[in-house]
Design a protein around this motif. Structure first.
Motif, PDB file in Angstrom:
ATOM      1  N   TYR A 101     -42.951  -1.678   4.724  1.00 37.85           N
ATOM      2  CA  TYR A 101     -42.840  -1.779   6.428  1.00 37.85           C
ATOM      3  C   TYR A 101     -44.274  -1.969   7.185  1.00 37.85           C
ATOM      4  O   TYR A 101     -44.396  -2.144   7.956  1.00 37.85           O
ATOM      5  N   SER A 104     -33.528   0.640   3.383  1.00 38.60           N
ATOM      6  CA  SER A 104     -33.969  -0.409   4.386  1.00 38.60           C
ATOM      7  C   SER A 104     -34.420  -1.442   3.628  1.00 38.60           C
ATOM      8  O   SER A 104     -34.670  -1.122   2.049  1.00 38.60           O
ATOM      9  N   ILE A 153     -38.082   5.914   8.010  1.00 37.93           N
ATOM     10  CA  ILE A 153     -36.857   5.474   7.528  1.00 37.93           C
ATOM     11  C   ILE A 153     -37.667   6.172   5.839  1.00 37.93           C
ATOM     12  O   ILE A 153     -36.889   6.342   5.175  1.00 37.93           O
ATOM     13  N   LYS A 154     -39.241   6.417   5.688  1.00 40.07           N
ATOM     14  CA  LYS A 154     -39.095   7.282   5.113  1.00 40.07           C
ATOM     15  C   LYS A 154     -38.492   9.107   4.631  1.00 40.07           C
ATOM     16  O   LYS A 154     -37.571   9.396   4.104  1.00 40.07           O
ATOM     17  N   SER A 158     -39.120  -0.695   1.911  1.00 39.38           N
ATOM     18  CA  SER A 158     -39.885   0.560   1.556  1.00 39.38           C
ATOM     19  C   SER A 158     -40.804   0.729   3.104  1.00 39.38           C
ATOM     20  O   SER A 158     -41.452   0.326   3.732  1.00 39.38           O
ATOM     21  N   ALA A 159     -41.090   2.227   3.504  1.00 36.94           N
ATOM     22  CA  ALA A 159     -41.821   2.335   4.472  1.00 36.94           C
ATOM     23  C   ALA A 159     -43.300   2.196   4.166  1.00 36.94           C
ATOM     24  O   ALA A 159     -44.028   1.334   5.202  1.00 36.94           O
ATOM     25  N   GLN A 210     -35.500   5.812   2.163  1.00 38.57           N
ATOM     26  CA  GLN A 210     -35.727   4.868   1.570  1.00 38.57           C
ATOM     27  C   GLN A 210     -34.679   3.484   1.271  1.00 38.57           C
ATOM     28  O   GLN A 210     -34.652   1.794   1.426  1.00 38.57           O
ATOM     29  N   GLY A 257     -41.995   2.840  10.583  1.00 37.92           N
ATOM     30  CA  GLY A 257     -41.483   3.197   8.908  1.00 37.92           C
ATOM     31  C   GLY A 257     -41.469   4.887   8.626  1.00 37.92           C
ATOM     32  O   GLY A 257     -40.986   5.184   7.780  1.00 37.92           O
ATOM     33  N   ASN A 266     -42.110  13.426   0.860  1.00 35.53           N
ATOM     34  CA  ASN A 266     -41.059  13.068   1.025  1.00 35.53           C
ATOM     35  C   ASN A 266     -40.071  14.105   1.682  1.00 35.53           C
ATOM     36  O   ASN A 266     -39.844  14.583   1.808  1.00 35.53           O
TER      37      ASN A 266
END
Length: 307
Positions: free
Chosen positions: A130, A123, A115-116, A126-127, A120, A112, A291
């Protein structure tokens, strides 16, 4: 008495105990000691790494998994000394089934975070979702396995059929296997989409591909890949084992358990020691950044894709 006579006497004694042992064999003492030592070393390292990285959720995942494995293998060591006792057998059968569950949750959380950072938009989930969905699946699998283990243990103590409890445990491990398989498929899809720069088309504004795959993230992905393979092999083995039944050939063959369960989880634990998220993805303050991918893309000299 010659060495051959001693060996033959010990073999005959082990064979005699095997008939009365709930395992269908007598756990080998030195193997049990070896696994206890390996899990203790890995768990101690994870304990120190958690303080170093301040990623406190690792206490409830990797450290907890190691502690439960130590309890399980201690039960098997006890059985190697007293092979006919039920208590150590029941102690290990439940703990070795549920122990990898927290470790699997750590993999979900780490992916997760990756991915962040990488974007995202590549994917399917979203993280945040997930982590929520797959960790929830992990908890459900844990509860099912624990309920089944308790039911089977009670049945064994009461000289009743443990298979109904075993079937519940099988449901939990099969559910976990399905969750791990879907996790790996979605992870592969995410990495392919990132590599090919093929984001999902969504209504919201899409982020540019602004975070390159640095060395730390690359190594973390490699670590997760190895960890996922080890956990998948173990999950497939335990599913087949419980499908074969409590008195089947698979569950009564010690080498299968040592290699396909014990060794796989030892490798998974040490993999996360060497490919530790605190070293490769940063300490807690970096994980808590709103972020990371955007923050990193705004650093001086950071390469950006053309719009």
């Amino acid at each position: 008495m010659s060495a051959l006579d001693v060996a033959a006497a010990l073999a005959a004694r082990a064979s005699e105990h095997s008939k009365d042992s709930p395992y269908g064999y007598v756990p080998t003492e030195w193997i049990c000691i070896l696994f206890i030592a390996l899990f203790a070393i890995s768990t101690a390292i994870h304990f120190g790494q958690t303080f170093y990285s301040r990623l406190w959720w690792l206490f409830g995942t990797t450290v907890l998994a190691g502690l439960i494995e130590i309890i399980g293998w201690s039960g098997r060591l006890w059985s190697s000394i007293s092979p006919t006792l039920l208590d150590p057998f029941l102690m290990q059968i439940t703990t070795t089934i549920i122990a990898p569950t927290p470790l699997i949750a750590a993999n979900f959380v780490i992916l997760g975070q990756i991915i962040k950072r990488l974007g995202q938009q590549y994917s399917r989930l979203s993280a945040m979702w997930y982590t929520i969905i797959f960790c929830s699946c992990d908890i459900i699998a844990l509860v099912i396995q624990a309920v089944g283990g308790a039911k089977a243990s009670t049945a064994v103590q009461d000289n009743q059929d443990p298979n109904p409890g075993g079937h519940i445990m099988l449901g939990g491990i099969a559910f976990q296997l399905a969750a791990v398989s879907i996790y790996l498929i979605l992870a592969i899809e995410f990495l392919l989409r990132y590599h090919l720069d093929k984001p999902f088309e969504r209504k919201e504004v899409a982020f540019p591909k602004s975070y390159t795959l640095d060395r730390g993230v690359k190594l973390m992905i490699i670590g997760l890949a190895f960890d996922g393979v080890f956990i998948l092999i173990r999950s497939i083995y335990r599913t087949i084992e419980l499908t074969d039944g409590w008195s089947g050939r698979i569950i009564e063959t010690q080498v299968y358990f040592n290699v396909l369960d014990g060794a796989m989880i030892v490798l998974a634990m040490f993999t996360l020691n060497f490919f530790h998220p605190g070293w490769l993805l940063g300490k807690a303050d970096r994980w808590s950044a709103k972020n990371p991918s955007v923050a990193d893309s705004e650093s001086p000299g950071y390469p950006k894709n053309a719009a």
